[in-house]
Write a protein that holds these residues in place. Structure first.
Motif, PDB file in Angstrom:
ATOM      1  N   GLN A  64      53.470   2.841  17.462  1.00 34.11           N
ATOM      2  CA  GLN A  64      54.313   2.186  17.098  1.00 34.11           C
ATOM      3  C   GLN A  64      55.347   1.277  18.301  1.00 34.11           C
ATOM      4  O   GLN A  64      55.366   2.314  19.061  1.00 34.11           O
ATOM      5  N   ASN A  65      54.843   0.225  19.174  1.00 31.47           N
ATOM      6  CA  ASN A  65      55.817  -0.022  20.253  1.00 31.47           C
ATOM      7  C   ASN A  65      55.306   1.306  21.025  1.00 31.47           C
ATOM      8  O   ASN A  65      56.915   0.823  22.187  1.00 31.47           O
ATOM      9  N   GLY A  66      54.390   1.427  21.540  1.00 30.21           N
ATOM     10  CA  GLY A  66      54.204   2.240  22.562  1.00 30.21           C
ATOM     11  C   GLY A  66      54.870   3.720  22.117  1.00 30.21           C
ATOM     12  O   GLY A  66      54.769   4.528  23.352  1.00 30.21           O
ATOM     13  N   LYS A  67      55.534   3.979  21.405  1.00 28.42           N
ATOM     14  CA  LYS A  67      55.836   5.517  21.212  1.00 28.42           C
ATOM     15  C   LYS A  67      55.398   6.237  19.754  1.00 28.42           C
ATOM     16  O   LYS A  67      54.847   5.283  18.995  1.00 28.42           O
TER      17      LYS A  67
END
Length: 89
Positions: A64-67
């Protein structure tokens, strides 16, 4: 001219089927239908796995959002869509 086709995907996503069928001359329409069937199958498998984790009280991890985010079972929404059937889980 020779070509190189690279077929990637998760286990069970249809890579072998596509590689076997791609040896045969398929029309663009036949290839679109095959891709659609594979897409539906992959989405159904993902929905079933998420629902299984929710029912068994197991968390899931998503990007999610690169994490990477871990969602506990009590926060997993019930999946009720065309790709998931309770009888298939």
């Amino acid at each position: 001219m020779p070509s190189l086709d690279i077929i990637g995907g998760a286990n069970g996503s249809g890579k072998t089927t596509v590689s076997i069928l791609s040896r045969y001359k398929m029309t663009e329409e036949e290839m679109k239908k095959l891709h659609s069937k594979i897409d539906v199958g992959v989405k159904a498998a993902i929905a079933a796995a998420i629902e299984r984790h929710r029912r068994l009280g197991q968390s899931i991890s998503i990007m999610q959002n690169g994490k990477i985010v871990t969602i506990t079972a009590d926060k997993i929404a019930v999946i009720q869509n065309q790709y998931h059937s309770e009888s298939k889980v």
